[in-house]
Design a protein around this motif. Structure first.
Motif, PDB file in Angstrom:
ATOM      1  N   LYS A  18     -19.751  42.844  19.995  1.00  0.00           N
ATOM      2  CA  LYS A  18     -20.780  43.494  20.823  1.00  0.00           C
ATOM      3  C   LYS A  18     -22.159  43.366  20.173  1.00  0.00           C
ATOM      4  O   LYS A  18     -23.123  42.913  20.795  1.00  0.00           O
ATOM      5  N   THR A  19     -22.224  43.769  18.913  1.00  0.00           N
ATOM      6  CA  THR A  19     -23.515  43.816  18.239  1.00  0.00           C
ATOM      7  C   THR A  19     -24.089  42.418  18.012  1.00  0.00           C
ATOM      8  O   THR A  19     -25.268  42.168  18.296  1.00  0.00           O
ATOM      9  N   ASP A  42     -25.074  52.869  18.459  1.00  0.00           N
ATOM     10  CA  ASP A  42     -23.917  53.031  17.598  1.00  0.00           C
ATOM     11  C   ASP A  42     -24.350  53.676  16.276  1.00  0.00           C
ATOM     12  O   ASP A  42     -25.194  53.122  15.579  1.00  0.00           O
ATOM     13  N   ASP A 124     -26.718  48.495  22.608  1.00  0.00           N
ATOM     14  CA  ASP A 124     -25.580  48.146  21.758  1.00  0.00           C
ATOM     15  C   ASP A 124     -24.712  49.390  21.611  1.00  0.00           C
ATOM     16  O   ASP A 124     -25.129  50.381  21.041  1.00  0.00           O
TER      17      ASP A 124
END
Ligand SMILES: Nc1ncnc2c1ncn2[C@@H]1O[C@H](COP(=O)(O)OP(=O)(O)OP(=O)(O)O)[C@@H](O)[C@H]1O
Ligand SMILES: [Mg+2]
Length: 249
Positions: A18-19, A42, A124
């Motif tokens: 994802k990041t 996050d 994110d």
């Protein structure tokens, strides 16, 4: 002024990319002259680390979620023009509770004013199906989901889809894509060649498994900056263009 698109990079599974995808997409967006804001939601703060905004300077996100600070105070410049970021900070740990209290519309309200200054808002997300995730989904237009080509990852994607259906989040477009593809693996190849139905609405572009992606941590930069002529860099570039087309920016 074009309407801002909000893209959440999400998967309920951890460690799927994802990041790294959010960072590479953000860089391309800014490179192609779209004013972009990446919000690191996050608490682990990996995106903030890659963008060099993890020094703890600036305001605490928790205070903003409690309404003590205007959102605009949180954003920071990065070393790339047109790319700004809202760093993660540890007080976001409490955000789970806070968002659960105030309902799922809150993040959408926080995001909305940025539409005047940005074309793209990238979120994110942490790997969770908590109230925070629900709040994120109601704020986003697109949910970009990295999927490793395995049966378990596809199952996780189905869970996300079913959950979205159950919440009736109809305005949210689910856009999965394959990440960490290793063509030497028979299963990866099979799932790539014969896409399961749930992947058919996803992106055609896939990102190979690559040491250059892993090296992003050493360089604190997207792949295109330190290894531009590599398959991973080409793949992220293609992913960006396919996504751009999809979101009609
Ligand atoms: N295409 C790829 N090839 C090789 N390694 C990759 C690739 N994509 C991501 N990685 C590596 O996998 C690890 C997890 O990636 P990343 O942090 O982007 O995942 P994530 O989904 O954001 O994780 P988390 O759920 O912890 O937030 C990182 O070490 C990253 O370098
Ligand atoms: Mg992450």
């Amino acid at each position: 002024m074009p309407i801002m698109r909000t893209i959440a990079f999400y998967n309920l599974k951890g460690g799927v990319g994802k990041t790294t995808t959010a960072i590479n997409v953000a860089w391309h967006a800014a490179r192609w002259k779209h004013r972009t804001l990446l919000w690191d939601l996050d608490p682990q703060g990996a995106a903030s680390f890659y963008l060099g905004v993890d020094d703890g300077a600036g305001y605490k996100a928790g205070a903003v979620l409690k309404g003590k600070q205007p959102m605009g105070n949180l954003k920071r410049e990065t070393r790339w023009p047109l790319l700004e970021a809202i760093p993660s900070d540890l007080s976001l740990r409490n955000a789970d509770l806070k968002l659960a209290e105030t309902g799922r519309g809150q993040l959408r309200q926080l995001v909305a004013p940025f539409g005047e200054s940005y074309e793209l808002m990238l979120l994110d997300c942490p790997p969770t199906l908590s109230p925070v995730a629900e709040s994120i989904f109601s704020a986003a237009d697109y949910l970009v989901v990295p999927v490793i080509p395995t049966h378990l990852s596809l199952r996780a994607l189905e869970q996300v889809r079913d959950w979205l259906d159950s919440k009736k989040l109809k305005n949210l477009e689910l856009i999965p894509f394959y990440n960490m593809v290793d063509r030497r693996r028979a299963l990866h190849l099979d799932l790539l060649v014969k896409r399961p139905p749930i992947m058919r609405n996803g992106l055609q572009t896939w990102i190979p498994y690559s040491t250059h992606v892993e090296q992003m941590g050493d360089h604190r930069a997207p792949v295109a900056e330190f290894a531009p002529h590599t398959p991973a860099a080409h793949a992220y570039r293609a992913l960006w263009f396919e996504l751009l087309d999809r979101i009609k920016l």
